[in-house]
Design a protein around this motif. Sequence first.
Motif, PDB file in Angstrom:
ATOM      1  N   PHE A  21       0.834  -1.189   0.000  1.00 13.85           N
ATOM      2  CA  PHE A  21       0.000   0.000   0.000  1.00 13.85           C
ATOM      3  C   PHE A  21       0.882   1.257   0.000  1.00 13.85           C
ATOM      4  CE2 PHE A  21      -2.387   3.255   2.392  1.00 13.85           C
ATOM      5  CZ  PHE A  21      -3.451   3.395   1.516  1.00 13.85           C
ATOM      6  N   VAL A  22       1.855   1.262   0.912  1.00 17.06           N
ATOM      7  CA  VAL A  22       2.794   2.389   0.995  1.00 17.06           C
ATOM      8  C   VAL A  22       3.521   2.565  -0.347  1.00 17.06           C
ATOM      9  CG1 VAL A  22       4.905   3.233   2.108  1.00 17.06           C
ATOM     10  CG2 VAL A  22       3.138   2.094   3.465  1.00 17.06           C
ATOM     11  N   TYR A  23       3.933   1.459  -0.917  1.00 18.88           N
ATOM     12  CA  TYR A  23       4.703   1.502  -2.155  1.00 18.88           C
ATOM     13  C   TYR A  23       3.893   2.069  -3.310  1.00 18.88           C
ATOM     14  CZ  TYR A  23       9.192   0.098  -4.029  1.00 18.88           C
ATOM     15  OH  TYR A  23      10.457   0.106  -4.522  1.00 18.88           O
ATOM     16  N   VAL A  24       2.655   1.646  -3.392  1.00 21.75           N
ATOM     17  CA  VAL A  24       1.790   2.133  -4.480  1.00 21.75           C
ATOM     18  C   VAL A  24       1.579   3.640  -4.347  1.00 21.75           C
ATOM     19  CG1 VAL A  24      -0.571   2.076  -5.368  1.00 21.75           C
ATOM     20  CG2 VAL A  24       0.644  -0.070  -4.926  1.00 21.75           C
ATOM     21  N   ILE A  25       1.315   4.085  -3.128  1.00 21.91           N
ATOM     22  CA  ILE A  25       1.105   5.522  -2.895  1.00 21.91           C
ATOM     23  C   ILE A  25       2.353   6.313  -3.300  1.00 21.91           C
ATOM     24  CG2 ILE A  25       0.717   7.279  -1.112  1.00 21.91           C
ATOM     25  CD1 ILE A  25      -1.742   5.654  -1.503  1.00 21.91           C
ATOM     26  N   LEU A  26       3.497   5.807  -2.864  1.00 22.90           N
ATOM     27  CA  LEU A  26       4.771   6.468  -3.148  1.00 22.90           C
ATOM     28  C   LEU A  26       5.010   6.557  -4.657  1.00 22.90           C
ATOM     29  CD1 LEU A  26       6.674   7.303  -0.815  1.00 22.90           C
ATOM     30  CD2 LEU A  26       8.176   5.456  -1.525  1.00 22.90           C
ATOM     31  N   THR A  27       4.770   5.454  -5.332  1.00 19.93           N
ATOM     32  CA  THR A  27       4.995   5.393  -6.783  1.00 19.93           C
ATOM     33  C   THR A  27       4.059   6.353  -7.515  1.00 19.93           C
ATOM     34  OG1 THR A  27       5.660   3.096  -6.532  1.00 19.93           O
ATOM     35  CG2 THR A  27       5.119   3.820  -8.760  1.00 19.93           C
ATOM     36  N   LEU A  28       2.809   6.370  -7.089  1.00 20.53           N
ATOM     37  CA  LEU A  28       1.849   7.294  -7.708  1.00 20.53           C
ATOM     38  C   LEU A  28       2.295   8.740  -7.506  1.00 20.53           C
ATOM     39  CD1 LEU A  28      -1.608   5.713  -6.810  1.00 20.53           C
ATOM     40  CD2 LEU A  28      -0.542   5.918  -9.067  1.00 20.53           C
ATOM     41  N   PHE A  29       2.774   9.019  -6.311  1.00 21.79           N
ATOM     42  CA  PHE A  29       3.245  10.351  -5.985  1.00 21.79           C
ATOM     43  C   PHE A  29       4.392  10.763  -6.923  1.00 21.79           C
ATOM     44  CE2 PHE A  29       6.502  12.786  -3.681  1.00 21.79           C
ATOM     45  CZ  PHE A  29       5.804  13.956  -3.426  1.00 21.79           C
ATOM     46  N   ILE A  94      14.465 -11.484  -3.592  1.00 22.87           N
ATOM     47  CA  ILE A  94      13.685 -11.531  -4.837  1.00 22.87           C
ATOM     48  C   ILE A  94      12.402 -10.714  -4.702  1.00 22.87           C
ATOM     49  CG2 ILE A  94      12.377 -13.025  -6.405  1.00 22.87           C
ATOM     50  CD1 ILE A  94      14.450 -15.237  -5.782  1.00 22.87           C
ATOM     51  N   SER A  95      11.694 -10.885  -3.584  1.00 22.59           N
ATOM     52  CA  SER A  95      10.409 -10.187  -3.471  1.00 22.59           C
ATOM     53  C   SER A  95      10.609  -8.673  -3.502  1.00 22.59           C
ATOM     54  CB  SER A  95       9.656 -10.623  -2.216  1.00 22.59           C
ATOM     55  OG  SER A  95      10.395 -10.301  -1.061  1.00 22.59           O
ATOM     56  N   LEU A  96      11.674  -8.186  -2.878  1.00 24.26           N
ATOM     57  CA  LEU A  96      11.903  -6.740  -2.884  1.00 24.26           C
ATOM     58  C   LEU A  96      12.433  -6.255  -4.234  1.00 24.26           C
ATOM     59  CD1 LEU A  96      13.198  -6.022   0.716  1.00 24.26           C
ATOM     60  CD2 LEU A  96      10.956  -5.588  -0.268  1.00 24.26           C
ATOM     61  N   ALA A  97      13.205  -7.115  -4.937  1.00 26.30           N
ATOM     62  CA  ALA A  97      13.701  -6.732  -6.260  1.00 26.30           C
ATOM     63  C   ALA A  97      12.533  -6.623  -7.245  1.00 26.30           C
ATOM     64  CB  ALA A  97      14.725  -7.745  -6.761  1.00 26.30           C
ATOM     65  N   VAL A  98      11.598  -7.554  -7.145  1.00 23.22           N
ATOM     66  CA  VAL A  98      10.414  -7.514  -8.012  1.00 23.22           C
ATOM     67  C   VAL A  98       9.654  -6.204  -7.782  1.00 23.22           C
ATOM     68  CG1 VAL A  98       8.131  -8.539  -8.389  1.00 23.22           C
ATOM     69  CG2 VAL A  98      10.151 -10.014  -8.244  1.00 23.22           C
ATOM     70  N   LEU A  99       9.515  -5.865  -6.520  1.00 29.52           N
ATOM     71  CA  LEU A  99       8.811  -4.632  -6.158  1.00 29.52           C
ATOM     72  C   LEU A  99       9.537  -3.415  -6.735  1.00 29.52           C
ATOM     73  CD1 LEU A  99       6.335  -4.465  -4.350  1.00 29.52           C
ATOM     74  CD2 LEU A  99       7.819  -3.841  -2.453  1.00 29.52           C
ATOM     75  N   ALA A 100      10.850  -3.391  -6.602  1.00 29.66           N
ATOM     76  CA  ALA A 100      11.645  -2.258  -7.086  1.00 29.66           C
ATOM     77  C   ALA A 100      11.559  -2.142  -8.610  1.00 29.66           C
ATOM     78  CB  ALA A 100      13.102  -2.418  -6.651  1.00 29.66           C
ATOM     79  N   GLU A 101      11.651  -3.281  -9.300  1.00 29.48           N
ATOM     80  CA  GLU A 101      11.568  -3.259 -10.766  1.00 29.48           C
ATOM     81  C   GLU A 101      10.190  -2.755 -11.202  1.00 29.48           C
ATOM     82  OE1 GLU A 101      13.932  -3.679 -12.851  1.00 29.48           O
ATOM     83  OE2 GLU A 101      15.417  -5.060 -12.024  1.00 29.48           O
ATOM     84  N   ALA A 102       9.164  -3.280 -10.547  1.00 25.66           N
ATOM     85  CA  ALA A 102       7.800  -2.891 -10.911  1.00 25.66           C
ATOM     86  C   ALA A 102       7.615  -1.391 -10.746  1.00 25.66           C
ATOM     87  CB  ALA A 102       6.791  -3.662 -10.059  1.00 25.66           C
ATOM     88  N   ALA A 103       8.049  -0.866  -9.607  1.00 26.78           N
ATOM     89  CA  ALA A 103       7.882   0.566  -9.359  1.00 26.78           C
ATOM     90  C   ALA A 103       8.733   1.383 -10.321  1.00 26.78           C
ATOM     91  CB  ALA A 103       8.256   0.885  -7.911  1.00 26.78           C
ATOM     92  N   GLY A 104       9.998   0.965 -10.507  1.00 26.70           N
ATOM     93  CA  GLY A 104      10.912   1.709 -11.377  1.00 26.70           C
ATOM     94  C   GLY A 104      10.382   1.805 -12.799  1.00 26.70           C
ATOM     95  N   PHE A 105       9.942   0.671 -13.341  1.00 23.55           N
ATOM     96  CA  PHE A 105       9.456   0.679 -14.723  1.00 23.55           C
ATOM     97  C   PHE A 105       8.102   1.382 -14.834  1.00 23.55           C
ATOM     98  CE2 PHE A 105      12.932  -2.107 -15.595  1.00 23.55           C
ATOM     99  CZ  PHE A 105      13.206  -1.880 -16.945  1.00 23.55           C
ATOM    100  N   ALA A 106       7.283   1.249 -13.805  1.00 24.35           N
ATOM    101  CA  ALA A 106       5.987   1.936 -13.834  1.00 24.35           C
ATOM    102  C   ALA A 106       6.214   3.446 -13.903  1.00 24.35           C
ATOM    103  CB  ALA A 106       5.171   1.572 -12.594  1.00 24.35           C
ATOM    104  N   ILE A 107       7.110   3.936 -13.071  1.00 23.36           N
ATOM    105  CA  ILE A 107       7.382   5.371 -13.059  1.00 23.36           C
ATOM    106  C   ILE A 107       7.939   5.812 -14.414  1.00 23.36           C
ATOM    107  CG2 ILE A 107       8.835   7.186 -12.066  1.00 23.36           C
ATOM    108  CD1 ILE A 107       8.700   5.603  -9.405  1.00 23.36           C
TER     109      ILE A 107
END
Lengths: 229, 284
Positions: A21-29, A94-107
């Motif tokens: 939840f925090v990550y999604v908010i941050l990425t949207l921001f 792995i779980s945190l790398a997936v999260l980082a890649e997802a956020a990085g590419f989404a942005i």
Amino acid sequence: MRILNALRADMKFQFKQGFYFVYVILTLFYMIVISQLPNEYAKYVVPIVIFTDPSFVGFFFIGGLVMLEKVQGVLQCLVVTPLQPLEYLLAKVISLAVLAEAAGFAITLVAYREGFNWPLLFIGILLTSIFFTLYGFIATNGCNSINQYLIKMLPYMLILTIPTIIYFITPSLWVLQLVPSVAGLNLVYGAFNGIALVEAVMYICYLVTLNVLFFIKVEKSFMKNMVKG
Amino acid sequence: MLKVSGLEFSYEGTKTKVIKGIDFHIKKGEIFGFLGPSGAGKTTTQRIIIGLLQGYGGSVEVMGKERRDWGQSFFEGIGVAFDFPNLYLKLTAKENLELISSYYKNKNENIDLLIERVGLLPDKDKKVEGFSKGMKMRLNFIRSILHNPDLLFFDEPTSGLDPLNAKTIKDMIIDLKAQGKTIFLTTHNMTVAEQLCDKVAFIVDGNIPVIDSPKDLKVKHGSHTMKIEYYDGKKTKTEEFHMTEIKNNQRVFDILKTKDIKTIHSQEATLEDIFIKLTGRELV
Ligand SMILES: Nc1ncnc2c1ncn2[C@@H]1O[C@H](COP(=O)(O)OP(=O)(O)O)[C@@H](O)[C@H]1O
Ligand SMILES: [Mg+2]
């Protein structure tokens, strides 16, 4: 496969603790702020944001995750299952790398309108995320409460942040390229602004070596540092 | 199943030994209890055998192999319930069990059955953070037997439970024994030791002065007496006789023939009495 179960367990835990939840908010921001910027600034701002995202967030998240597991006592319960420290660590990394890649590419894909070197971006985020996850693990050593961790975390963070900022202001201080976070930042930055192949390969080799060494160190001291405090 | 010889241990950074050269063995299918006051070294000993504390002196042979030579597969065959319920607070009871079960080769296909056995079925989809200590302890207990292990370690399995829940857990331990499991439990509660254990070791200050079955301990060290209370005019009087001397004691028969009896009780020393007698220590 135990490792897959561990990965699923980690994602579930991260989700339930509200991390996503925090990550999604941050990425949207980030997306909103960046898309307001003119293109010539975006070239500089996007790599910095995308670099700080997996690094800072990865570092904070792994600390939070491990400390929550420690405080709730589940680490102790995990070590009396057949799950190996190696598998436990890999699942976290792995779980945190997936999260980082997802956020990085989404942005990037949403907010950045120019071309970029996506394989390099992928590698840059991956190596940075892995490094900071392992570094965050090391920072939790010897901490038995969230408060203890918050105090200990600060110097760990500053040791990497200060040289990175100095390097950004005065790139001529080439020694600073040996600071892992500088190497990671240069890779991500290069994905947007170009980088010599030799230079990129050197950073990659350097970070891979460092990550392997850190991984071995964290795994070796797992029982001692993770479980008993 | 388990053989411990000359076990010694001190915590890192301290010189004092908290385990001072203990010996005991546990046979397959046996319930073995460590009975001793708080701080005696019960938890420490269990943790050494489980593998959570390294750097012990002496030998610990578990399931036919020295503990330090076992790898992670050791844990496929043992179940551990710690004295402190360590659960994922944000996950439900069932999610907690499923998560841990997924790490074993022998996956539990019928988790609900276990949940029902400890009376948690109505709460299985609730988050553990809202559970009482007793509910957590029960969940903690069944989590240790999910993968049907042969050797079980229970650290104070009934502490913090009300009598009804304590009975549920005790009944389950007896069931496990009936299935042929080997159980090593610790307790500072003599009733638990007496009701469950085939053998008990008295542990005090890292030493084990006594190991025997509760029954034999009572025979050897407890006095077994009969107490007669009778009316003597307006007063009541009490006299006590050792069981072994009753048949040759004329006084007993005189009382029975001539007095109005109020009560007759046979009295046994409790395990706690024997513990105090043999170790000079109280249990708590
Ligand atoms: N982590 C630790 N570090 C140092 N000493 C400890 C630690 N845990 C327990 N002890 C000491 O070891 C002794 C035995 O403790 P423990 O095995 O927990 O006893 P019990 O389970 O019988 O109550 C106690 O004196 C206790 O203070
Ligand atoms: Mg204890």
